[in-house]
Enzyme design. Structure first.
Site, PDB file in Angstrom:
ATOM      1  N   ASP A 127      -1.434 -25.005 -39.682  1.00 28.39           N
ATOM      2  CA  ASP A 127      -2.600 -25.918 -40.244  1.00 28.39           C
ATOM      3  C   ASP A 127      -3.774 -25.430 -39.338  1.00 28.39           C
ATOM      4  O   ASP A 127      -3.659 -25.472 -37.881  1.00 28.39           O
ATOM      5  CB  ASP A 127      -2.201 -27.196 -39.773  1.00 28.39           C
ATOM      6  N   LYS A 134       0.105 -25.519 -35.330  1.00 28.59           N
ATOM      7  CA  LYS A 134      -1.449 -25.554 -35.222  1.00 28.59           C
ATOM      8  C   LYS A 134      -1.929 -24.120 -34.989  1.00 28.59           C
ATOM      9  O   LYS A 134      -1.385 -23.579 -34.053  1.00 28.59           O
ATOM     10  CB  LYS A 134      -1.883 -26.640 -34.283  1.00 28.59           C
ATOM     11  N   LYS A 168       5.498 -27.227 -38.849  1.00 26.95           N
ATOM     12  CA  LYS A 168       4.039 -26.778 -38.956  1.00 26.95           C
ATOM     13  C   LYS A 168       3.627 -26.423 -37.421  1.00 26.95           C
ATOM     14  O   LYS A 168       3.897 -27.240 -36.611  1.00 26.95           O
ATOM     15  CB  LYS A 168       3.506 -28.011 -39.710  1.00 26.95           C
ATOM     16  N   ASP A 211      -6.213 -30.600 -46.910  1.00 32.98           N
ATOM     17  CA  ASP A 211      -5.873 -32.085 -46.031  1.00 32.98           C
ATOM     18  C   ASP A 211      -7.498 -32.582 -45.958  1.00 32.98           C
ATOM     19  O   ASP A 211      -7.815 -33.236 -46.784  1.00 32.98           O
ATOM     20  CB  ASP A 211      -5.525 -31.503 -44.474  1.00 32.98           C
ATOM     21  N   GLY A 269       0.178 -36.892 -41.000  1.00 40.47           N
ATOM     22  CA  GLY A 269       0.132 -37.716 -39.960  1.00 40.47           C
ATOM     23  C   GLY A 269      -1.075 -37.793 -39.153  1.00 40.47           C
ATOM     24  O   GLY A 269      -1.746 -36.505 -39.218  1.00 40.47           O
ATOM     25  N   LYS A 274      -3.121 -38.455 -46.792  1.00 44.19           N
ATOM     26  CA  LYS A 274      -3.185 -39.287 -45.788  1.00 44.19           C
ATOM     27  C   LYS A 274      -3.805 -40.546 -46.234  1.00 44.19           C
ATOM     28  O   LYS A 274      -4.968 -40.715 -46.476  1.00 44.19           O
ATOM     29  CB  LYS A 274      -3.745 -38.657 -44.571  1.00 44.19           C
ATOM     30  N   SER A 294       4.836 -31.527 -36.649  1.00 41.80           N
ATOM     31  CA  SER A 294       3.617 -30.800 -36.282  1.00 41.80           C
ATOM     32  C   SER A 294       3.587 -30.489 -35.099  1.00 41.80           C
ATOM     33  O   SER A 294       3.554 -31.440 -34.165  1.00 41.80           O
ATOM     34  CB  SER A 294       2.408 -31.583 -36.949  1.00 41.80           C
ATOM     35  N   GLU A 297      -2.582 -24.540 -44.160  1.00 42.82           N
ATOM     36  CA  GLU A 297      -3.237 -25.981 -44.396  1.00 42.82           C
ATOM     37  C   GLU A 297      -4.558 -25.817 -43.888  1.00 42.82           C
ATOM     38  O   GLU A 297      -4.864 -25.293 -42.803  1.00 42.82           O
ATOM     39  CB  GLU A 297      -2.338 -27.114 -43.602  1.00 42.82           C
TER      40      GLU A 297
HETATM   41  O1  OSB Z   1      -4.353 -32.246 -39.497  1.00 46.36           O
HETATM   42  O2  OSB Z   1      -2.831 -32.915 -39.893  1.00 46.36           O
HETATM   43  C1  OSB Z   1      -3.563 -32.805 -39.267  1.00 46.36           C
HETATM   44  C2  OSB Z   1      -3.185 -34.810 -36.224  1.00 46.36           C
HETATM   45  C3  OSB Z   1      -4.259 -35.418 -35.885  1.00 46.36           C
HETATM   46  C4  OSB Z   1      -5.226 -35.088 -36.664  1.00 46.36           C
HETATM   47  C5  OSB Z   1      -4.988 -34.244 -37.752  1.00 46.36           C
HETATM   48  C6  OSB Z   1      -3.747 -33.676 -37.985  1.00 46.36           C
HETATM   49  C7  OSB Z   1      -2.760 -34.055 -37.154  1.00 46.36           C
HETATM   50  C8  OSB Z   1      -1.565 -33.336 -37.044  1.00 46.36           C
HETATM   51  C9  OSB Z   1      -0.267 -34.307 -36.615  1.00 46.36           C
HETATM   52  O3  OSB Z   1      -1.120 -32.479 -37.661  1.00 46.36           O
HETATM   53  C10 OSB Z   1       0.517 -35.007 -37.608  1.00 46.36           C
HETATM   54  C11 OSB Z   1       1.441 -35.903 -36.929  1.00 46.36           C
HETATM   55  O4  OSB Z   1       2.265 -35.516 -35.979  1.00 46.36           O
HETATM   56  O5  OSB Z   1       0.732 -37.222 -36.668  1.00 46.36           O
HETATM   57 MG    MG Z   2      -3.963 -31.283 -41.527  1.00 53.30          MG
END
Ligand code: OSB
Ligand code: MG
Length: 369
Positions: free
Chosen positions: A188, A163, A161, A238, A290, A262, A135, A213
């Site tokens: 995402d 953001k 992925k 999510d 994550g 998660k 991510s 996402e």
């Molecule tokens: O939305 O998946 C998410 C990190 C913090 C809070 C929300 C998210 C995320 C990530 C990072 O996308 C995932 C990771 O590398 O741990």
């Molecule tokens: Mg997410």
């Protein structure tokens, strides 16, 4: 199974690289750890709540309070046959799933260690390696984004992925697609869009993303269903998926075609398995999300990812992307093929390094009745 010692810790650890999402930038991770002891063994869990209520309503402060005053008293000196019984003992406490998950998962680790089996086996998983994606946060400019993605591809990650948020969506995706035509790529939004902005998301359809996402608000299952009907790209939920019941409701409405699991968001391993099973029954693939976890939360994620319906690469990346050193040894590494080995020792199968935990600890509370 019997627990006569539960400890809460609040830690602060600097991230190797700050991480920007539609809801803010994290440079240091404040997090809680839960340590349980019973019958000569120890178990660890990590609370995924943030210091701030931007990803979800829970924070490290609310989790500390709910764990201390409500959850731990329901579990301390209580005899349990199996960790799957934990959630029922906490069911009179509404919500607070991140707080519940931290202690529930610690008890799964404790149980697996007492049984002398890897947590993955106790959870019903069969894989010994898992597929890793990565991510990538919002970057200062498109050039920096292309460099970061090139780096992650070179490291072997099986999908990327990025953001997105309004103002950082079509252009970065179009640039990445032109530069990496065959890369499994997804986005995402962390709930940053409204249905009225659907045209922007429909514009992403032409880039062959594996999924989008959580485009809309956590509560908007119905609006996600309306959006999904306008999109060819699958929606993955999510934040919206807080339980197996919510997942089933999402499928009934047609709100998504993929689910991000998660355990920290869902209240732990038992509810995660329930979500996994509901998705499998509905023919919906899942992948493991994550939350910028340390090696303790990461180890839990790796073990859960061994269940059969985790058929897509997760956001379960190498320790060195987050914390150096990590709180555990050995750190989690990703092979050039984009895979991670599942530890095969008892429980989490990693060693928690006490000096590193101690050095990062802000508060520590040992609870005894
Ligand atoms: O939305 O998946 C998410 C990190 C913090 C809070 C929300 C998210 C995320 C990530 C990072 O996308 C995932 C990771 O590398 O741990
Ligand atoms: Mg997410």
């Amino acid at each position: 199974m019997y627990t006569d010692f539960i400890e809460l810790r609040r830690l602060r650890l600097p991230l190797v690289r700050s991480f920007e999402t539609s809801f803010g930038t994290t440079t240091e991770r404040e997090l809680l750890l839960v340590r349980v002891r019973g019958e000569g063994e120890e178990g660890w869990g990590e609370c995924v709540a943030d210091e701030t209520p931007y990803y979800s309503a829970e924070t490290t402060t609310t989790a500390w309070y709910v764990l201390r005053d409500y959850l731990v008293p329901r579990l301390l000196r209580r005899r349990l046959g199996h960790p799957r019984e934990v959630m029922a003992l906490l069911s009179d406490v509404r919500g607070h799933r991140m707080a519940k998950a931290a202690v529930e998962m610690a008890l799964w680790d404790l149980y697996a260690r007492q049984e002398g089996r890897p947590l993955s086996h106790v959870l019903g998983g069969t894989r010994t390696r898992i597929a890793c994606g990565v991510s990538v946060g919002i970057q200062p400019d498109i050039g920096a984004l292309v460099d970061r993605v090139a780096e992650e591809c070179a490291a072997g990650y099986q999908r990327v992925k990025i953001k997105i948020k309004p103002g950082w969506d079509v252009e970065p995706v179009a640039t990445l697609r032109a530069r990496f035509p065959d890369l499994p790529l997804m986005v995402d939004a962390n709930a940053a869009y409204e249905l009225a902005m659907a045209d922007l998301l429909v514009a992403l359809d032409e880039f062959g993303l594996t999924m989008i996402e959580q485009p809309l608000d956590e509560e908007d299952l119905g609006e996600h269903a309306v959006l999904q009907r306008r999109l060819r790209t699958p929606i993955c939920l999510d934040e919206s998926i807080v339980s197996a019941r919510r997942a089933a409701e999402a499928f009934t409405l047609g709100a998504c075609r993929v689910v991000n699991v998660k355990p920290g968001r869902l209240g732990g391993h038992a509810e995660s398995r329930a979500v996994h099973d509901v998705c499998a029954g509905a023919g919906v693939p899942v992948w493991h999300g994550g939350m910028l976890e340390t090696g303790i939360g990461r180890a839990h994620n790796v073990h859960l990812s061994t269940l059969a319906n985790f058929t897509l690469p997760g956001d379960v990346a190498a320790s060195t992307r987050y914390f150096v050193p990590d709180l555990v040894e050995p750190p989690f590494v990703v092979s050039p093929a984009g895979e991670m080995d599942v530890p095969q020792g008892p429980g989490l199968g990693v060693t928690i390094v006490p000096e590193r935990v101690e050095r990062a600890t802000l508060d520590c509370l040992t609870l005894n009745p």
